[in-house]
Design a protein around this motif. Structure first.
Motif, mmCIF file in Angstrom:
data_model
loop_
_atom_site.group_PDB
_atom_site.id
_atom_site.type_symbol
_atom_site.label_atom_id
_atom_site.label_comp_id
_atom_site.label_asym_id
_atom_site.label_seq_id
_atom_site.Cartn_x
_atom_site.Cartn_y
_atom_site.Cartn_z
ATOM 1 N N GLU A 287 0.824 -1.201 0.000
ATOM 2 C CA GLU A 287 0.000 0.000 0.000
ATOM 3 C C GLU A 287 0.866 1.262 0.000
ATOM 4 O OE1 GLU A 287 -2.713 2.092 3.359
ATOM 5 O OE2 GLU A 287 -2.795 -0.104 3.295
ATOM 6 N N ARG A 288 2.001 1.198 0.713
ATOM 7 C CA ARG A 288 2.818 2.400 0.879
ATOM 8 C C ARG A 288 3.971 2.517 -0.105
ATOM 9 N NH1 ARG A 288 2.022 5.131 5.577
ATOM 10 N NH2 ARG A 288 0.259 4.309 6.751
ATOM 11 N N ARG A 289 4.306 1.434 -0.754
ATOM 12 C CA ARG A 289 5.409 1.407 -1.717
ATOM 13 C C ARG A 289 6.624 2.212 -1.251
ATOM 14 N NH1 ARG A 289 3.897 -0.474 -6.997
ATOM 15 N NH2 ARG A 289 5.621 0.626 -8.003
ATOM 16 N N PRO A 290 7.213 1.852 -0.104
ATOM 17 C CA PRO A 290 8.379 2.597 0.379
ATOM 18 C C PRO A 290 9.562 2.440 -0.569
ATOM 19 C CG PRO A 290 8.135 0.542 1.579
ATOM 20 C CD PRO A 290 6.902 0.675 0.737
ATOM 21 N N LYS A 291 10.368 3.500 -0.667
ATOM 22 C CA LYS A 291 11.579 3.421 -1.499
ATOM 23 C C LYS A 291 12.783 3.001 -0.670
ATOM 24 C CE LYS A 291 12.432 6.515 -4.611
ATOM 25 N NZ LYS A 291 12.683 7.877 -5.144
ATOM 26 N N VAL A 292 12.746 3.362 0.611
ATOM 27 C CA VAL A 292 13.851 2.976 1.493
ATOM 28 C C VAL A 292 13.272 2.295 2.734
ATOM 29 C CG1 VAL A 292 15.831 3.770 2.831
ATOM 30 C CG2 VAL A 292 15.217 4.954 0.710
ATOM 31 N N ILE A 293 13.696 1.056 2.964
ATOM 32 C CA ILE A 293 13.232 0.297 4.132
ATOM 33 C C ILE A 293 14.441 -0.032 5.008
ATOM 34 C CG2 ILE A 293 12.122 -1.836 4.942
ATOM 35 C CD1 ILE A 293 10.741 -2.064 2.224
ATOM 36 N N LEU A 294 14.317 0.228 6.295
ATOM 37 C CA LEU A 294 15.349 -0.206 7.248
ATOM 38 C C LEU A 294 14.818 -1.419 7.991
ATOM 39 C CD1 LEU A 294 17.986 0.407 9.019
ATOM 40 C CD2 LEU A 294 16.413 1.608 10.537
ATOM 41 N N ASP A 295 15.569 -2.505 7.986
ATOM 42 C CA ASP A 295 15.181 -3.690 8.748
ATOM 43 C C ASP A 295 15.926 -3.651 10.081
ATOM 44 O OD1 ASP A 295 14.356 -6.115 9.712
ATOM 45 O OD2 ASP A 295 15.153 -7.321 8.059
ATOM 46 N N MET A 296 15.193 -3.310 11.141
ATOM 47 C CA MET A 296 15.787 -3.076 12.460
ATOM 48 C C MET A 296 16.090 -4.391 13.169
ATOM 49 S SD MET A 296 16.656 -0.829 14.721
ATOM 50 C CE MET A 296 15.947 0.566 15.574
ATOM 51 N N ALA A 297 17.328 -4.539 13.645
ATOM 52 C CA ALA A 297 17.762 -5.766 14.330
ATOM 53 C C ALA A 297 17.338 -6.981 13.511
ATOM 54 C CB ALA A 297 17.209 -5.825 15.755
ATOM 55 N N CYS A 298 17.821 -7.001 12.267
ATOM 56 C CA CYS A 298 17.278 -7.916 11.254
ATOM 57 C C CYS A 298 17.587 -9.384 11.518
ATOM 58 C CB CYS A 298 17.796 -7.532 9.878
ATOM 59 S SG CYS A 298 19.589 -7.679 9.727
ATOM 60 N N GLY A 299 18.643 -9.677 12.290
ATOM 61 C CA GLY A 299 19.025 -11.085 12.444
ATOM 62 C C GLY A 299 19.266 -11.703 11.079
ATOM 63 N N THR A 300 18.735 -12.903 10.882
ATOM 64 C CA THR A 300 18.949 -13.567 9.587
ATOM 65 C C THR A 300 18.051 -13.001 8.488
ATOM 66 O OG1 THR A 300 17.356 -15.246 10.236
ATOM 67 C CG2 THR A 300 19.666 -15.753 10.626
ATOM 68 N N GLY A 301 17.249 -12.030 8.820
ATOM 69 C CA GLY A 301 16.439 -11.397 7.781
ATOM 70 C C GLY A 301 15.298 -12.258 7.276
ATOM 71 N N GLN A 302 14.886 -13.235 8.081
ATOM 72 C CA GLN A 302 13.829 -14.132 7.607
ATOM 73 C C GLN A 302 12.482 -13.411 7.478
ATOM 74 O OE1 GLN A 302 14.243 -17.154 6.365
ATOM 75 N NE2 GLN A 302 16.420 -16.914 6.709
ATOM 76 N N GLY A 303 12.301 -12.345 8.246
ATOM 77 C CA GLY A 303 11.056 -11.584 8.126
ATOM 78 C C GLY A 303 11.004 -10.804 6.835
ATOM 79 N N ILE A 304 12.054 -10.052 6.563
ATOM 80 C CA ILE A 304 12.067 -9.202 5.365
ATOM 81 C C ILE A 304 12.161 -10.050 4.098
ATOM 82 C CG2 ILE A 304 14.569 -8.820 5.178
ATOM 83 C CD1 ILE A 304 12.031 -5.993 4.857
ATOM 84 N N LYS A 305 12.703 -11.252 4.235
ATOM 85 C CA LYS A 305 12.853 -12.145 3.080
ATOM 86 C C LYS A 305 11.525 -12.312 2.345
ATOM 87 C CE LYS A 305 14.078 -16.980 2.067
ATOM 88 N NZ LYS A 305 12.823 -17.684 1.798
ATOM 89 N N ARG A 306 10.465 -12.526 3.118
ATOM 90 C CA ARG A 306 9.178 -12.801 2.492
ATOM 91 C C ARG A 306 8.547 -11.547 1.896
ATOM 92 N NH1 ARG A 306 5.507 -16.468 5.848
ATOM 93 N NH2 ARG A 306 4.423 -16.506 3.854
ATOM 94 N N GLN A 307 9.100 -10.375 2.240
ATOM 95 C CA GLN A 307 8.676 -9.148 1.569
ATOM 96 C C GLN A 307 9.536 -8.924 0.328
ATOM 97 O OE1 GLN A 307 5.901 -7.820 2.860
ATOM 98 N NE2 GLN A 307 6.075 -9.427 4.408
ATOM 99 N N ILE A 308 10.825 -9.161 0.461
ATOM 100 C CA ILE A 308 11.741 -8.969 -0.664
ATOM 101 C C ILE A 308 11.300 -9.832 -1.850
ATOM 102 C CG2 ILE A 308 14.113 -9.455 -1.451
ATOM 103 C CD1 ILE A 308 15.082 -8.460 1.283
ATOM 104 N N GLU A 309 10.825 -11.019 -1.542
ATOM 105 C CA GLU A 309 10.378 -11.918 -2.618
ATOM 106 C C GLU A 309 9.241 -11.312 -3.441
ATOM 107 O OE1 GLU A 309 11.388 -16.159 -0.361
ATOM 108 O OE2 GLU A 309 9.370 -15.290 -0.228
ATOM 109 N N ARG A 310 8.491 -10.391 -2.828
ATOM 110 C CA ARG A 310 7.298 -9.881 -3.518
ATOM 111 C C ARG A 310 7.466 -8.472 -4.086
ATOM 112 N NH1 ARG A 310 2.468 -11.917 0.575
ATOM 113 N NH2 ARG A 310 3.785 -13.292 1.779
ATOM 114 N N ILE A 311 8.500 -7.748 -3.659
ATOM 115 C CA ILE A 311 8.637 -6.346 -4.060
ATOM 116 C C ILE A 311 8.910 -6.246 -5.562
ATOM 117 C CG2 ILE A 311 10.220 -4.363 -3.885
ATOM 118 C CD1 ILE A 311 10.336 -4.963 -0.829
#
Ligand SMILES: [Zn+2]
Length: 376
Positions: A175-199
């Protein structure tokens, strides 16, 4: 008049130089292979949005695609993410702007005017924060399937419970189509992974974590197995409670349980997120919450958990384990003007026996929510 033949020729050259076949290129851009073929033979031109996406993916200017004039030639050979950092970095020591200082074959560093200098090591800008001891992170990363298996064991009651949080988060991201995303305390990035797959629009993702080691692994993973040409990744090994980032630099701070993973620094991290988010931007995050201290189930869980703890430890957990209402108050105090949440799953029923049933993963009984907090 724009020469379609020459523009098409340049598209073909730039596409091949970037290593894409016509089929791959069309798939990434979400258009038909026939359309790519038509551009490249000069029969037609891409529309403006496709041109924007194309220029990002090919790392060149629209001028260069259409007319062969590359006004961003100084970028040649330089990682775009590293150039981006040049615009937003803040010295963690003296809070002044940091600029690229050294760029040579194997050495990139940034420094402030007071001479505090930090280097890129293995693709990760290293602010020399504490390293997580042992090999736990990298091992769980390499054996992630096993790690998941352990966490999905039958006794873990949260397995297979509730909504799919990645879907809920995706709604907010799309909905927001951010251009810059910060993944805070990302660890292995498994959360953002499932967003990256769709962007499927140009995005820069800044992965921030205290551990240089885990970011190094992430860099390998996200530049090979989970590569999305729309997504530029940059890696900061830094303290999330003191981000080396200028105010108002990012559109969205994403956090997959990252704030709470910062433990005693949770609120400091949350305030830092607020500081670096642009006006009108937001933070989208998963968080474990106590449903409500007004209900007996929540109170019973807290009593069970805190019984037998030393005073200091109990105090720390009480500060962290806020209920939904308390958390919304904290969001407002931090400055977020609009705070929405979606329940992923609710709290477990407290056991009849007077014994806290979990040894590790203290939060397993808690409810899980996705929050979206907007900065005014
Ligand atoms: Zn400095």
């Amino acid at each position: 008049m724009l020469n379609k033949m020459q523009a098409g020729f340049r598209i073909a050259v730039l596409r091949k130089k970037a290593g894409f076949s016509q089929a791959e290129f069309s798939e990434i851009l979400g258009i038909s292979p026939q359309a790519v073929s038509k551009w490249e033979t000069g029969a037609s031109l891409p529309d403006i949005e496709t041109l924007l996406n194309m220029s990002w993916i090919l790392k060149t200017s629209i001028n260069n695609i259409l007319e062969g004039d590359d006004y961003i030639e100084e970028m040649a050979g330089m990682d775009r993410g590293m150039l981006f950092l040049n615009k937003i970095l803040l010295c963690p020591d003296c809070r002044r702007k940091m600029k690229l200082k050294s760029v040579s074959n194997n050495h990139i560093s940034y420094a402030c005017e007071n001479g505090h200098e930090y280097c890129v090591v293995d693709g990760v800008l290293d602010f020399k924060t504490r390293e997580i001891s042992g090999e736990q992170w990298s091992l769980s990363y390499r054996n992630y399937e096993e790690y998941l298996h352990e966490h999905n064991w039958r006794r873990n009651p949260n397995y297979d419970r509730g909504l799919d949080e990645a879907d809920v988060i995706w709604e907010a991201v799309r909905e927001r189509r951010p251009k810059v995303i910060l993944d805070m305390a990302c660890g292995t990035g498994q959360g953002i992974k499932r967003q990256i797959e769709r962007i499927n629009w140009p995005v820069t993702v800044i992965m921030a974590d205290v551990s240089h080691r885990i970011l190094k692994w992430n860099k390998i993973y996200y530049s090979t197995e989970c590569r999305n040409p729309f997504v530029d990744m940059v890696y900061l090994a830094c303290d999330g409670a003191r981000l080396p980032i200028m105010p108002e630099s990012v559109d969205m701070v994403f956090s997959n349980a990252g704030y709470e993973s910062m433990q005693a620094k949770m609120m400091a991290g949350f305030r830092e997120a607020y500081r670096v988010i642009k006006s009108g931007g937001c933070t989208v995050y998963t968080k474990s919450v106590v449903e409500s201290y007004g209900n007996s189930n929540s109170r019973k869980w807290m009593e069970l958990m805190l019984s037998g703890m030393e005073e200091n430890e109990a105090k720390m957990w009480k500060e962290q384990f806020v209920d939904t209402g308390q958390w919304l108050e904290r969001c407002k105090t931090t400055g977020f003007v609009e705070n929405k949440f979606t329940k992923i799953y609710g709290e477990l029923a407290a056991p009849d026996a007077g014994i806290f049933p979990f040894e590790n993963e203290m939060a397993q009984w808690m409810a899980s929510y996705v929050f979206v907090s907007v900065k005014g």
